[in-house]
Design an enzyme around this catalytic site. Structure first.
Site, PDB file in Angstrom:
ATOM      1  N   TYR A 118      10.339 -16.796  -2.430  1.00 33.86           N
ATOM      2  CA  TYR A 118      10.797 -15.410  -2.551  1.00 33.86           C
ATOM      3  C   TYR A 118      12.300 -15.411  -2.322  1.00 33.86           C
ATOM      4  O   TYR A 118      12.775 -15.648  -1.225  1.00 33.86           O
ATOM      5  CB  TYR A 118      10.073 -14.585  -1.479  1.00 33.86           C
ATOM      6  CG  TYR A 118      10.268 -13.094  -1.530  1.00 33.86           C
ATOM      7  CD1 TYR A 118      11.331 -12.497  -2.199  1.00 33.86           C
ATOM      8  CD2 TYR A 118       9.368 -12.258  -0.869  1.00 33.86           C
ATOM      9  CE1 TYR A 118      11.491 -11.121  -2.219  1.00 33.86           C
ATOM     10  CE2 TYR A 118       9.517 -10.876  -0.879  1.00 33.86           C
ATOM     11  CZ  TYR A 118      10.584 -10.321  -1.554  1.00 33.86           C
ATOM     12  OH  TYR A 118      10.740  -8.968  -1.550  1.00 33.86           O
ATOM     13  N   ASP A 175      14.165  -4.694   7.441  1.00 35.67           N
ATOM     14  CA  ASP A 175      13.921  -3.755   6.347  1.00 35.67           C
ATOM     15  C   ASP A 175      14.854  -2.564   6.410  1.00 35.67           C
ATOM     16  O   ASP A 175      15.297  -2.159   7.478  1.00 35.67           O
ATOM     17  CB  ASP A 175      12.468  -3.270   6.400  1.00 35.67           C
ATOM     18  CG  ASP A 175      11.515  -4.334   5.896  1.00 35.67           C
ATOM     19  OD1 ASP A 175      11.628  -4.686   4.709  1.00 35.67           O
ATOM     20  OD2 ASP A 175      10.699  -4.837   6.685  1.00 35.67           O
ATOM     21  N   GLU A 226       1.724  -7.538  -2.462  1.00 34.64           N
ATOM     22  CA  GLU A 226       2.156  -7.760  -1.075  1.00 34.64           C
ATOM     23  C   GLU A 226       1.829  -6.519  -0.282  1.00 34.64           C
ATOM     24  O   GLU A 226       2.267  -5.423  -0.620  1.00 34.64           O
ATOM     25  CB  GLU A 226       3.680  -7.950  -1.009  1.00 34.64           C
ATOM     26  CG  GLU A 226       4.178  -9.321  -1.367  1.00 34.64           C
ATOM     27  CD  GLU A 226       5.702  -9.383  -1.236  1.00 34.64           C
ATOM     28  OE1 GLU A 226       6.292  -8.493  -0.590  1.00 34.64           O
ATOM     29  OE2 GLU A 226       6.288 -10.303  -1.807  1.00 34.64           O
TER      30      GLU A 226
END
Lengths: 408, 279
Positions: free
Chosen positions: B182, B67, B56
């Protein structure tokens, strides 16, 4: 861009659609971690706004705690000085805490209580929204965490202290460039990690749906009162409305109830900082392009590569690189005109207001006033212009002294 | 939109091969251009050799709101060194010169792509050898923006499923997904909390009721032991923050990489890979 023409639009007050879009703007551009939270807020809000008890509770605190309705005041000396229209100030600077921000924090905390949330978070730039949030948290005894950029903490020390006095924890944000946009990123991160307990009180008409709509509706108390007050005073509606715009909540609150009166000229004033051409400004519509940030599509200050650029303005409250999505739509449809005013022009208007009306305005509405001085001559003296005096200037006296070269 | 046509791609072939070997997938994340283009290219190009099954690559963004501090900082290092979206695509082209089988997924936020132009971006992705996209701030509600054009062009669309994704939402989240799913094992941002393996087992079992695609689990994995224990409960693991933290630890005070940075990062990755292979 597909901009509907003015005549094709039935109502400017119908948005957003049920997915939160105003034309191409708005929406819900958030990570999956946030989606369930946002859908919960939307559901709770839609129930609350239908509930007369919720409205009654809001009205009670608006009247007895905030001090609403705020006066609609005929600024006679200023009108005479400028020699144009009859100028009225909507005096939201007389609210408890000194700005319009508390209209929204009151509404949102009442919603948070309905949702049984036990912890409140907020972002703040200048500290006004942080203070307004800390205030209602003290009132309702809820713990409050305010995220604030490290740069802003330094330049807004009095508001940091106010928040602490009110019992809030102020968390310095060092990530990114340490300003309002980073504070908002950090608040969103907190929210994701504390889903169960926490309600996020966003300070402006931006963010993912339903925030732009919800904040607009809480702030519309400004425009709804103005409408009643001007009808009482003049027996007719105004010819022009002017308000300053950072994220745009005070402007949306004033404008929204009047959007369908198409004869009323409506103007939003952005902060041009040192001048839009210098790149040091906060004028998202005048000097930005559409993009996606903080959960919505709207005009943003950004590079060609889509990286967000820091805003600059002498007014910390206008210092945001975006703008509420509904404003972007109102711009593209042509219903509202967006202009910009520099730091210097705002400083001049700030002093003019002090001297002609005995009112020390915040630097934010000083931007609106600066534009009023520019356009006054376009009106004759039986026309009516209403400007939102959305905050008082006590918080700004140090930065104004600094800009004028005075040592306190 | 039908994502069922993406049945013979680098991603599907990789997972089929792993299944045949009875192995779990090791997915590694790093930000494109961190700490600079050339170092990043060496880091990415050495990943398959170090045991990574799927890569990724993060597209740097100034405001990566989902994040944590580690990946934010890596994004900022990359931007400071001049990284852009077009250069991220160039990085993939450089990688593909010597590797045509390792799947690569781009991960990022929508704004740089929106500015670049969706059609142009999708076209450049396919021509440079990108296999799929994870765009963090595009939920199913906004599929028309990029998901639909990407699927039409033959790119996999991979979405994050989280502990807060309840039953009422899971089907819409999995709609249009292909390649793999995911699963984010913790509530919060990347790299901040450790995933709890008991919880993972239950969550993966629940996801299996809804999807036949392989399930990779990420967020909060750092040590080889932890990687192995998570891999045992799923089809693969994702590590990101720990890798970019290691990049940071191998920079000098001016932010310049130490000469052995690639070897250090690759040897850490080799340790993880050796542990995952036992799962």
């Amino acid at each position: 861009m597909n901009s509907p023409t003015e005549s094709a639009i039935e109502s400017y007050r119908a948005g957003p659609d049920d997915t939160g879009h105003f034309g191409i703007y708005g929406g819900r551009f958030v990570a999956e971690t946030l989606m369930p939270l946002i859908l919960n807020v939307e559901k709770a809000y839609n129930q609350a706004r239908q509930d007369p008890d919720f409205q009654a509770e809001f009205d009670y605190f608006a009247k007895h705690y905030i001090g609403r309705p705020s006066p609609l005041y005929h600024a006679a000396r200023l009108s005479e000085h400028l020699g144009g229209p009859k100028i009225y100030f909507k005096r939201d600077e007389l609210n408890h805490t000194g700005a319009h921000k508390i209209n929204n924090t009151l509404g949102q905390i009442l919603l948070a209580r309905r949702m049984k949330k036990t912890r409140i978070i907020a972002e703040t730039g200048a500290g006004q929204h942080g203070v307004a949030t800390a205030t209602v948290c003290a009132l309702f005894d809820l713990p409050c965490v305010v995220y604030m950029g490290e740069t802003d903490i330094e330049r807004q020390a009095p508001n940091v202290f106010r928040m602490k006095l009110l019992g809030a924890e102020v968390v310095p944000v060092t990530s990114g460039t340490g300003t309002l946009k980073d504070a908002m990123n950090e608040a969103l991160r907190d929210w994701v990690a504390n889903v169960e307990t926490t309600f996020y009180i966003i300070g402006t008409v931006a963010g993912p749906h339903p925030y732009p709509q919800m904040v607009r509706e809480f702030q519309s108390v400004i425009g709804n009162e103005t409408r009643e007050q001007i009808l009482e005073a003049e027996n007719r509606l105004p010819d022009c409305l002017v308000a300053c715009i950072g994220g745009g909540s005070n402007a949306m609150g004033l404008f929204h109830p009047f959007l369908d009166e198409r004869d009323i000229r409506i103007i939003g004033v952005e902060a041009a900082g040192l001048g839009v051409e210098t790149g040091k400004h906060a004028a998202s519509i005048t000097g930005g392009q559409p993009g996606v940030l903080h959960g919505n599509r709207t005009y943003l200050l950004q590079t060609d590569d889509g990286q967000i650029i820091d805003a600059h303005s002498i007014s910390a409250g206008l210092d945001y690189p975006g703008i509420g999505p509904e404003h972007s739509w109102l711009n593209d449809t042509g219903r509202v005109q967006y202009v910009s005013v520099t730091d210097q022009e705002a400083l001049d208007a700030f002093q003019l207001c002090c001297q002609t009306e005995g009112i020390i305005p915040a630097l934010e509405p000083a931007h609106a006033l600066a534009h009023v001085t520019k356009i006054a001559s376009e009106f004759d003296n039986n026309q009516i212009l209403i400007m939102n005096l959305c905050g008082r200037g006590d918080k700004d006296v140090f930065s104004v002294a600094d800009a004028l070269g005075e040592t306190l | 939109m039908n994502s069922g046509s993406l049945t013979d791609t680098r991603i599907t072939r990789k997972f089929a091969q792993l299944k045949k070997q009875n192995r779990k997938a090791f997915v590694a994340f790093l930000t494109g251009g961190d700490p600079d283009y050339d170092t990043s290219r060496s880091l990415v190009c050495g990943l398959p050799q170090a045991g990574v099954d799927l890569i990724e690559v993060g597209i740097p963004f100034s405001d990566p709101m989902a994040d944590g501090p580690a990946i934010q900082a890596s994004s900022q290092r990359a931007l400071k060194a001049g990284m852009t979206l077009p250069k991220t695509l160039q990085l993939i082209r450089d990688f593909r010169k010597n590797d045509d089988s390792t799947p690569i997924v781009l991960m990022g936020y929508y704004n740089p792509i929106y500015r670049y132009g969706v059609d142009r971006f999708v076209h450049e992705c396919t021509s440079s050898g990108v296999d799929g996209l994870i765009i963090v701030d595009l939920p199913p509600e906004e599929d028309k923006e990029l998901c639909d054009p990407a699927l039409t062009a033959g790119l996999h669309w991979i979405r994050l499923v989280t502990p807060s994704t309840d039953d009422s939402r899971i089907e819409s989240v999995l709609h249009n997904v292909s390649g793999f799913v995911y699963y984010i094992a913790v509530l919060g941002v990347t790299g901040t909390r450790r995933a709890i393996t008991d919880h993972i087992e239950i969550a993966v079992a629940r996801l299996r009721e809804y999807t036949d695609f392989p399930i990779a689990v990420g967020f909060g994995i750092k040590t080889p032991e932890h990687a192995r224990s998570v891999a045992e409960k799923a089809d693969g693991i994702v590590i990101g923050s720990a890798i970019v933290d290691l990049i940071k630890a191998n920079l000098d005070n001016d932010g310049l990489p130490n000469s052995g940075i690639a070897e250090t990062v690759h040897s850490y990755i080799r340790e993880i890979a050796d542990s995952v292979i036992q799962a």
